[in-house]
Design an enzyme around this catalytic site. Structure first.
Site, mmCIF file in Angstrom:
data_model
loop_
_atom_site.group_PDB
_atom_site.id
_atom_site.type_symbol
_atom_site.label_atom_id
_atom_site.label_comp_id
_atom_site.label_asym_id
_atom_site.label_seq_id
_atom_site.Cartn_x
_atom_site.Cartn_y
_atom_site.Cartn_z
ATOM 1 N N ARG A 117 0.469 14.010 13.687
ATOM 2 C CA ARG A 117 0.936 13.844 12.250
ATOM 3 C C ARG A 117 1.111 15.231 11.648
ATOM 4 O O ARG A 117 0.078 15.006 10.571
ATOM 5 C CB ARG A 117 0.135 12.760 11.538
ATOM 6 C CG ARG A 117 0.370 11.454 12.251
ATOM 7 C CD ARG A 117 -0.323 10.432 11.628
ATOM 8 N NE ARG A 117 0.299 9.940 10.342
ATOM 9 C CZ ARG A 117 -0.045 8.872 9.738
ATOM 10 N NH1 ARG A 117 -1.390 8.184 9.918
ATOM 11 N NH2 ARG A 117 0.588 8.392 8.708
ATOM 12 N N ASP A 121 4.729 -0.210 12.030
ATOM 13 C CA ASP A 121 3.517 -0.782 11.356
ATOM 14 C C ASP A 121 3.136 -2.165 11.886
ATOM 15 O O ASP A 121 2.441 -2.783 11.599
ATOM 16 C CB ASP A 121 3.318 -0.559 10.143
ATOM 17 C CG ASP A 121 3.379 0.939 9.552
ATOM 18 O OD1 ASP A 121 2.917 1.846 10.437
ATOM 19 O OD2 ASP A 121 3.731 1.308 8.448
ATOM 20 N N LYS A 134 0.922 -1.160 -0.034
ATOM 21 C CA LYS A 134 0.001 0.000 0.097
ATOM 22 C C LYS A 134 0.846 1.150 0.019
ATOM 23 O O LYS A 134 0.755 2.428 -0.764
ATOM 24 C CB LYS A 134 -0.808 -0.119 1.352
ATOM 25 C CG LYS A 134 -1.595 1.234 1.427
ATOM 26 C CD LYS A 134 -2.328 1.321 2.934
ATOM 27 C CE LYS A 134 -1.548 1.341 4.267
ATOM 28 N NZ LYS A 134 -1.387 2.850 4.731
ATOM 29 N N CYS A 185 -4.653 12.218 13.461
ATOM 30 C CA CYS A 185 -5.567 10.932 13.285
ATOM 31 C C CYS A 185 -5.305 10.116 14.612
ATOM 32 O O CYS A 185 -4.826 10.468 15.592
ATOM 33 C CB CYS A 185 -5.174 10.118 12.007
ATOM 34 S SG CYS A 185 -3.467 9.459 12.328
HETATM 35 N N1 EPU Z 1 6.026 14.294 11.282
HETATM 36 C C1 EPU Z 1 6.135 15.575 11.637
HETATM 37 N N2 EPU Z 1 6.339 16.359 10.673
HETATM 38 C C2 EPU Z 1 5.940 16.124 9.412
HETATM 39 C C3 EPU Z 1 6.004 14.578 8.847
HETATM 40 C C4 EPU Z 1 6.028 13.734 9.823
HETATM 41 O O1 EPU Z 1 6.302 15.891 12.795
HETATM 42 O O2 EPU Z 1 6.072 17.012 8.429
HETATM 43 C C5 EPU Z 1 6.017 13.367 12.493
HETATM 44 C C6 EPU Z 1 5.154 12.367 12.297
HETATM 45 O O3 EPU Z 1 3.878 12.993 13.194
HETATM 46 C C7 EPU Z 1 5.443 11.298 12.911
HETATM 47 C C8 EPU Z 1 7.106 11.108 12.432
HETATM 48 O O4 EPU Z 1 7.061 12.311 11.806
HETATM 49 O O5 EPU Z 1 5.492 11.278 14.294
HETATM 50 C C9 EPU Z 1 6.881 9.925 11.304
HETATM 51 O O6 EPU Z 1 5.987 10.241 10.342
HETATM 52 P P1 EPU Z 1 6.046 9.928 8.737
HETATM 53 O O7 EPU Z 1 5.952 11.261 8.163
HETATM 54 O O8 EPU Z 1 7.424 9.157 8.527
HETATM 55 O O9 EPU Z 1 4.706 9.011 8.442
HETATM 56 P P2 EPU Z 1 3.817 9.182 7.137
HETATM 57 O O10 EPU Z 1 4.792 9.553 6.103
HETATM 58 O O11 EPU Z 1 2.733 9.959 7.418
HETATM 59 C C10 EPU Z 1 4.127 6.395 6.660
HETATM 60 C C11 EPU Z 1 3.238 5.312 6.217
HETATM 61 C C12 EPU Z 1 2.763 4.932 7.867
HETATM 62 C C13 EPU Z 1 4.019 4.746 8.535
HETATM 63 C C14 EPU Z 1 4.885 6.019 8.811
HETATM 64 C C15 EPU Z 1 6.038 5.572 9.487
HETATM 65 C C16 EPU Z 1 2.526 5.878 4.028
HETATM 66 C C17 EPU Z 1 1.236 6.089 3.280
HETATM 67 N N3 EPU Z 1 2.240 5.830 5.565
HETATM 68 O O12 EPU Z 1 3.343 7.584 7.004
HETATM 69 O O13 EPU Z 1 1.870 3.879 7.480
HETATM 70 O O14 EPU Z 1 3.576 4.213 9.863
HETATM 71 O O15 EPU Z 1 5.057 6.353 7.461
HETATM 72 O O16 EPU Z 1 6.839 4.496 8.974
HETATM 73 O O17 EPU Z 1 3.461 5.508 3.611
HETATM 74 C C18 EPU Z 1 0.210 2.287 8.058
HETATM 75 O O18 EPU Z 1 0.438 1.871 6.829
HETATM 76 O O19 EPU Z 1 -0.341 1.875 8.988
HETATM 77 C C19 EPU Z 1 0.801 3.423 8.148
HETATM 78 C C20 EPU Z 1 0.390 4.448 9.085
#
Ligand code: EPU
Length: 441
Positions: free
Chosen positions: A129, A313, A29, A124
């Site tokens: 996030r 995850d 995904k 969420c």
């Molecule tokens: N964060 C910030 N600022 C930002 C971006 C992120 O503070 O601008 C923080 C987030 O709040 C979090 C951490 O950084 O505490 C890491 O977040 P990240 O941005 O890496 O998460 P994401 O890109 O939103 C993806 C996956 C998630 C997975 C995370 C971590 C996708 C679509 N989603 O999310 O997948 O948990 O990386 O590996 O790629 C899932 O599949 O169940 C899922 C939640």
């Protein structure tokens, strides 16, 4: 494609399960969503193969259509075609609310159209996030960003290459900036970039379109902007390492031999090591992992971390495994602030888990007993299904709209391994078909 489970659907599981045989994982995904967003950047038609049939993928396709693309689907293939002038509207709030990863269209839209209007996704179930890093990176690339009434409004006639260091490792943040930078003028260097295999898969797609990118899979990615990209034709989505890990943990819980196929073991090293330390026999082949028990399950601490660390995850599923290990183990969640929603539900099944801040202490082994439980988020739903496989008697799991976002036919695949599991949809429940025993599973 499965529509998201109705909120009143449930899974019924009769445990304990004995699993054996082989199961193949679907495409990831979290690789399919950025690839779909990247289609906005590409001329001509893009055919994605190995796309999992999930509610989140369906949401991403609807989003592309609203932005002006044509999307057709057949089995695990999706054909996207983005017109030159990309006539569509802004990213609609209802789709961004349904799926946070919709924010991935920001970078491509800005690069392709010079402007983008996307709602702020908001928090969420697993944490606040924010997307501040996505926005700071786009600003560094020369975009003018305004936050107006809950919307991000971004403008940049032409983005300019820059050096940007992320304040925190972010997967979709890295993907967004890579997509924004491929058409920028000059060179962009992203420091402290995410190293996840899904980022690498996206870079492979962009590179086959003529993008000039180096360093993917490391914490520094270098992108030399090109004036235009060329049609790609085909791109294959990599296998889902989180689905694979979920099946490996299911097999570890059942204590039997299972072969998980279509899986790249190098993407799962931290998990395979943890399974080994927990007393499992793990045998890796070129595209499969076989797992079986060596003896009783042993406690094994994990701390979630960005790749190549232990994935957040799989944290919920790991906790279920540890509830069956002989002793105390600790699970520390470092990525998201509220990712322990499954703990209270696991307690209803008999697990003994104490939470203090980001740290959970799991006391095993505990005999789990079937009960009615409700999923709070996607990976929590998988953990409850795994717990239901171990628990004696009948477990029902509600909140399947979470499960359907990220697992393609989990119940069908587990049933093929011998689990007694079935989905009970709303009409069947209303007709009173749900029985408390001998349900003919
Ligand atoms: N964060 C910030 N600022 C930002 C971006 C992120 O503070 O601008 C923080 C987030 O709040 C979090 C951490 O950084 O505490 C890491 O977040 P990240 O941005 O890496 O998460 P994401 O890109 O939103 C993806 C996956 C998630 C997975 C995370 C971590 C996708 C679509 N989603 O999310 O997948 O948990 O990386 O590996 O790629 C899932 O599949 O169940 C899922 C939640």
């Amino acid at each position: 494609m499965r529509e998201p489970g109705r909120s009143s659907d449930l899974l019924e599981i009769l445990g304990p399960a004995e699993l054996s045989g082989r199961v193949a994982v679907s495409g990831a995904k979290n690789a399919a969503l950025p690839a779909l967003a990247a289609s906005l950047l590409l001329p001509g038609k893009l055919e994605l193969s190995g796309v999992p049939q999930l509610a989140d993928v369906e949401t991403a396709c609807r989003l592309l259509e609203r932005l002006g693309s044509e999307v057709t689907r057949s089995g695990d293939r999706i054909l996207c075609s983005t017109p030159e002038d990309l006539p569509g509207e802004e990213a609609p709030l209802e789709l961004v609310r349904r799926m946070r990863a919709s924010v991935l269209v920001l970078g491509p839209l800005l690069a392709r159209r010079g402007q983008a209007r996307v709602p702020l996704p908001g928090g969420c179930a697993i944490g606040a996030r924010p997307i501040d890093q996505h926005l700071a990176g786009l600003e560094a690339l020369g975009a003018e960003i305004r936050l107006e009434h809950g919307w991000v409004e971004a403008r940049a006639p032409r983005l300019r290459g820059t050096r940007f260091r992320f304040g925190i490792e972010t997967v979709t943040g890295t993907e967004n900036l890579v997509m924004a930078a491929v058409l920028a003028e000059g060179t962009t260097v992203l420091e402290r970039a995410a190293r996840e295999p899904e980022v690498v898969n996206l870079v492979e797609l962009l590179r086959s379109a003529g993008a000039r990118i180096e360093g993917e899979g490391t914490d520094e990615i270098r992108i030399e902007g090109v004036p235009e990209l060329r049609p790609v034709g085909q791109h294959r989505i990599l296998p889902d390492r989180i689905e694979a890990g979920t099946f490996l943990i299911a097999a570890a819980l059942a204590g039997t031999s299972v072969r998980v196929e279509g899986i790249r073991s190098q993407d799962l090293e931290s998990v395979l090591l943890a399974l080994h330390d927990a007393g499992l026999e793990v045998e890796t082949g070129p595209d499969a992992v076989a797992i079986g028990r060596r003896g009783p399950l042993r406690p094994r601490d994990v701390v979630t971390a960005p790749h190549p660390g232990f994935p957040t995850d799989l944290q919920a599923q790991w906790m279920v495994l540890m509830s069956q290990a002989g002793g105390t183990s600790t699970v520390v969640e470092t990525i998201f602030e509220h990712r322990f929603g499954h703990v209270a539900e696991l307690a209803r099944l008999g697990a003994s888990i104490e939470v203090a801040g980001p740290r959970a202490r799991v006391q095993g082994p505990r005999r789990l007993q079937g009960a009615e439980v409700c999923a709070t988020d996607l990976r929590a739903s998988a953990a409850l299904v795994l717990a239901g496989l171990v628990a004696e008697g009948r477990t029902t799991v509600e909140g399947l709209h979470h499960l359907d976002r990220g697992y393609a036919d989990l119940e069908g695949k587990l049933a093929s391994l011998g689990a007694r599991i079935r989905r009970i949809s709303t009409p069947a429940r209303h007709e009173g078909l749900l029985t408390t025993g001998g349900s003919g599973l």
